[in-house]
Design a protein around this motif. Structure first.
Motif, PDB file in Angstrom:
ATOM      1  N   HIS A 146       0.845  -1.205   0.000  1.00 19.69           N
ATOM      2  CA  HIS A 146       0.000   0.000   0.000  1.00 19.69           C
ATOM      3  C   HIS A 146       0.879   1.253   0.000  1.00 19.69           C
ATOM      4  CE1 HIS A 146      -3.531   2.349   2.053  1.00 19.69           C
ATOM      5  NE2 HIS A 146      -3.211   2.829   0.855  1.00 19.69           N
ATOM      6  N   ARG A 147       1.852   1.258   0.890  1.00 21.88           N
ATOM      7  CA  ARG A 147       2.796   2.390   0.957  1.00 21.88           C
ATOM      8  C   ARG A 147       3.547   2.527  -0.383  1.00 21.88           C
ATOM      9  NH1 ARG A 147       4.337   7.155   2.743  1.00 21.88           N
ATOM     10  NH2 ARG A 147       6.576   7.410   2.664  1.00 21.88           N
ATOM     11  N   ALA A 148       3.915   1.388  -0.965  1.00 22.28           N
ATOM     12  CA  ALA A 148       4.639   1.407  -2.246  1.00 22.28           C
ATOM     13  C   ALA A 148       3.800   2.086  -3.325  1.00 22.28           C
ATOM     14  CB  ALA A 148       4.997  -0.024  -2.661  1.00 22.28           C
ATOM     15  N   VAL A 149       2.514   1.759  -3.386  1.00 26.51           N
ATOM     16  CA  VAL A 149       1.631   2.380  -4.394  1.00 26.51           C
ATOM     17  C   VAL A 149       1.593   3.890  -4.184  1.00 26.51           C
ATOM     18  CG1 VAL A 149      -0.787   2.611  -5.110  1.00 26.51           C
ATOM     19  CG2 VAL A 149       0.224   0.326  -4.847  1.00 26.51           C
ATOM     20  N   GLN A 150       1.482   4.310  -2.920  1.00 24.52           N
ATOM     21  CA  GLN A 150       1.421   5.754  -2.638  1.00 24.52           C
ATOM     22  C   GLN A 150       2.693   6.452  -3.126  1.00 24.52           C
ATOM     23  OE1 GLN A 150       0.839   5.381   1.604  1.00 24.52           O
ATOM     24  NE2 GLN A 150      -1.363   5.705   1.446  1.00 24.52           N
ATOM     25  N   GLU A 151       3.837   5.838  -2.840  1.00 20.33           N
ATOM     26  CA  GLU A 151       5.111   6.446  -3.220  1.00 20.33           C
ATOM     27  C   GLU A 151       5.297   6.454  -4.747  1.00 20.33           C
ATOM     28  OE1 GLU A 151       6.260   8.489  -1.021  1.00 20.33           O
ATOM     29  OE2 GLU A 151       8.312   7.769  -1.209  1.00 20.33           O
ATOM     30  N   LEU A 152       4.935   5.355  -5.387  1.00 16.36           N
ATOM     31  CA  LEU A 152       5.127   5.260  -6.842  1.00 16.36           C
ATOM     32  C   LEU A 152       4.238   6.275  -7.564  1.00 16.36           C
ATOM     33  CD1 LEU A 152       5.322   1.368  -6.997  1.00 16.36           C
ATOM     34  CD2 LEU A 152       7.160   2.930  -7.669  1.00 16.36           C
ATOM     35  N   VAL A 153       2.993   6.422  -7.104  1.00 19.35           N
ATOM     36  CA  VAL A 153       2.096   7.394  -7.757  1.00 19.35           C
ATOM     37  C   VAL A 153       2.576   8.816  -7.460  1.00 19.35           C
ATOM     38  CG1 VAL A 153      -0.269   8.282  -7.918  1.00 19.35           C
ATOM     39  CG2 VAL A 153       0.117   5.811  -7.741  1.00 19.35           C
ATOM     40  N   ARG A 154       3.068   9.035  -6.266  1.00 22.71           N
ATOM     41  CA  ARG A 154       3.596  10.371  -5.909  1.00 22.71           C
ATOM     42  C   ARG A 154       4.700  10.806  -6.873  1.00 22.71           C
ATOM     43  NH1 ARG A 154       7.778  12.435  -3.555  1.00 22.71           N
ATOM     44  NH2 ARG A 154       8.773  10.507  -2.867  1.00 22.71           N
ATOM     45  N   ALA A 155       5.476   9.856  -7.354  1.00 20.57           N
ATOM     46  CA  ALA A 155       6.607  10.196  -8.232  1.00 20.57           C
ATOM     47  C   ALA A 155       6.175  10.507  -9.668  1.00 20.57           C
ATOM     48  CB  ALA A 155       7.616   9.047  -8.235  1.00 20.57           C
ATOM     49  N   VAL A 156       4.905  10.229 -10.002  1.00 15.96           N
ATOM     50  CA  VAL A 156       4.399  10.490 -11.363  1.00 15.96           C
ATOM     51  C   VAL A 156       3.898  11.933 -11.441  1.00 15.96           C
ATOM     52  CG1 VAL A 156       2.686   9.797 -13.093  1.00 15.96           C
ATOM     53  CG2 VAL A 156       3.619   8.072 -11.523  1.00 15.96           C
ATOM     54  N   ARG A 157       4.234  12.631 -12.526  1.00 13.12           N
ATOM     55  CA  ARG A 157       3.711  13.999 -12.657  1.00 13.12           C
ATOM     56  C   ARG A 157       2.206  13.934 -12.978  1.00 13.12           C
ATOM     57  NH1 ARG A 157       2.106  14.846 -17.726  1.00 13.12           N
ATOM     58  NH2 ARG A 157       3.289  13.933 -19.443  1.00 13.12           N
ATOM     59  N   PRO A 158       1.448  14.969 -12.609  1.00 18.83           N
ATOM     60  CA  PRO A 158       0.037  14.985 -12.992  1.00 18.83           C
ATOM     61  C   PRO A 158      -0.085  14.835 -14.507  1.00 18.83           C
ATOM     62  CG  PRO A 158       0.471  16.690 -11.365  1.00 18.83           C
ATOM     63  CD  PRO A 158       1.816  16.105 -11.746  1.00 18.83           C
ATOM     64  N   GLY A 159      -0.907  13.920 -14.949  1.00 21.93           N
ATOM     65  CA  GLY A 159      -1.047  13.650 -16.383  1.00 21.93           C
ATOM     66  C   GLY A 159      -0.098  12.564 -16.870  1.00 21.93           C
ATOM     67  N   GLY A 160       0.859  12.180 -16.025  1.00 22.75           N
ATOM     68  CA  GLY A 160       1.811  11.120 -16.392  1.00 22.75           C
ATOM     69  C   GLY A 160       1.230   9.747 -16.089  1.00 22.75           C
ATOM     70  N   ARG A 161       2.032   8.704 -16.343  1.00 20.47           N
ATOM     71  CA  ARG A 161       1.527   7.328 -16.278  1.00 20.47           C
ATOM     72  C   ARG A 161       2.278   6.487 -15.251  1.00 20.47           C
ATOM     73  NH1 ARG A 161      -2.572   5.102 -18.951  1.00 20.47           N
ATOM     74  NH2 ARG A 161      -1.373   3.319 -19.689  1.00 20.47           N
ATOM     75  N   LEU A 162       1.538   5.580 -14.642  1.00 27.32           N
ATOM     76  CA  LEU A 162       2.139   4.493 -13.845  1.00 27.32           C
ATOM     77  C   LEU A 162       1.722   3.193 -14.519  1.00 27.32           C
ATOM     78  CD1 LEU A 162       3.490   3.468 -11.093  1.00 27.32           C
ATOM     79  CD2 LEU A 162       1.141   3.131 -10.331  1.00 27.32           C
ATOM     80  N   ALA A 163       2.685   2.293 -14.741  1.00 25.12           N
ATOM     81  CA  ALA A 163       2.353   0.976 -15.306  1.00 25.12           C
ATOM     82  C   ALA A 163       3.208  -0.067 -14.623  1.00 25.12           C
ATOM     83  CB  ALA A 163       2.607   0.966 -16.818  1.00 25.12           C
ATOM     84  N   GLY A 164       2.627  -1.212 -14.346  1.00 23.67           N
ATOM     85  CA  GLY A 164       3.394  -2.252 -13.677  1.00 23.67           C
ATOM     86  C   GLY A 164       2.654  -3.568 -13.648  1.00 23.67           C
ATOM     87  N   SER A 165       3.156  -4.458 -12.797  1.00 21.39           N
ATOM     88  CA  SER A 165       2.515  -5.763 -12.680  1.00 21.39           C
ATOM     89  C   SER A 165       2.818  -6.352 -11.310  1.00 21.39           C
ATOM     90  CB  SER A 165       3.003  -6.709 -13.773  1.00 21.39           C
ATOM     91  OG  SER A 165       4.391  -6.936 -13.645  1.00 21.39           O
ATOM     92  N   THR A 166       1.945  -7.250 -10.899  1.00 19.12           N
ATOM     93  CA  THR A 166       2.121  -7.881  -9.587  1.00 19.12           C
ATOM     94  C   THR A 166       1.335  -9.189  -9.529  1.00 19.12           C
ATOM     95  OG1 THR A 166       1.888  -7.548  -7.198  1.00 19.12           O
ATOM     96  CG2 THR A 166       0.127  -6.658  -8.556  1.00 19.12           C
TER      97      THR A 166
END
Ligand SMILES: C[S@@+](CC[C@H](N)C(=O)[O-])C[C@H]1O[C@@H](n2cnc3c(N)ncnc32)[C@H](O)[C@@H]1O
Length: 226
Positions: A146-166
């Protein structure tokens, strides 16, 4: 929820110390026929899905865009970077040995990457520093996804993308091989269910989220709300 630590098995410490599984995993993802076969047996998916997904996200970026690849592992996604692109590519991982493998992969391909030793729970990057954050085969390895998701999204600029897998909890029994093996080795965290992942991504500010299961692995992507 902090199952990994409550069980006395901090998966981050195992990866940071280059657990023997890290070397095996690195060999499996090396795209050889044997590695691909083992990947297919372990997670019931094709490693090519990861590469296709990474390439589609990278291809959509303009030259000069900033990319964070975390956890970079042994440089798996570097294999999808066309040599003629000028992206600002940061490869981060908690494991110095994995970062060294990434540097070797980059040198072999003649690609310039910055490598950063970082724990996903406390990223040393400004808010919105990246146009694209990639996080493949990742959340199930972290003690606090959960903390990881918060940190990873925080690092994305507004309008930018997060992509991954789990890998996700709660799948059919045939998808549990990876969980059983990885938990026994101490390289997995508590993981999360599909519903938890959807909730965490939305709460962190990701919109237009798409989840796409492939065997025991679920690919996810979305855009950070402006
Ligand atoms: C299964 S590998 C995935 C590597 C690569 N993304 C891939 O798809 O093959 C998991 C990676 O997570 C890294 N890792 C584990 N815990 C971490 C943490 N707390 N912060 C950052 N990286 C971590 C490990 O060192 C390892 O390289």
């Amino acid at each position: 929820m902090l199952y990994g630590r409550h069980m006395g098995r901090d998966s981050t410490a195992a990866w940071r110390g280059d657990h023997p599984w890290a070397k095996v995993y690195d060999a499996i993802t090396d795209r050889t026929g044997v590695g691909r076969l083992l990947w297919r047996i372990g997670v019931g998916s094709d490693l090519e899905v990861l590469h296709r997904t990474a390439r589609a996200e990278l291809d959509a970026l303009p030259d000069g865009a900033a990319v964070l690849d975390l956890p970079c592992g042994g440089g798996v996604v570097l294999r999808d970077l066309p040599e003629d692109r000028s992206l600002r590519y940061t490869a981060a991982d908690v494991s110095p040995a994995m970062l060294q493998r990434t540097r070797e992969e980059a040198a072999e391909r003649g690609i310039v990457v910055e490598t950063v030793e970082a724990d996903v729970e406390d990223l040393p990057f400004d808010d919105g520093a990246f146009d694209l954050v990639l996080t493949f085969t990742s959340l199930h390895c972290f003690p606090d996804p959960h903390r990881a998701v918060q940190e990873l999204v925080r690092a994305v600029r507004p309008g930018g993308r997060l992509a991954g897998s789990t890998m996700l909890r709660g799948g059919p029994p045939r998808h549990r091989l990876g969980w059983v093996g990885g938990t026994a080795l101490g390289v997995l965290g508590p993981g999360c269910t599909r519903a938890e992942l959807e909730q965490w991504l939305a709460e962190a500010g990701l919109v237009d989220v798409v989840l796409d299961p492939s065997g025991a692995i679920t690919y996810f992507a979305g855009t950070r709300s402006a």
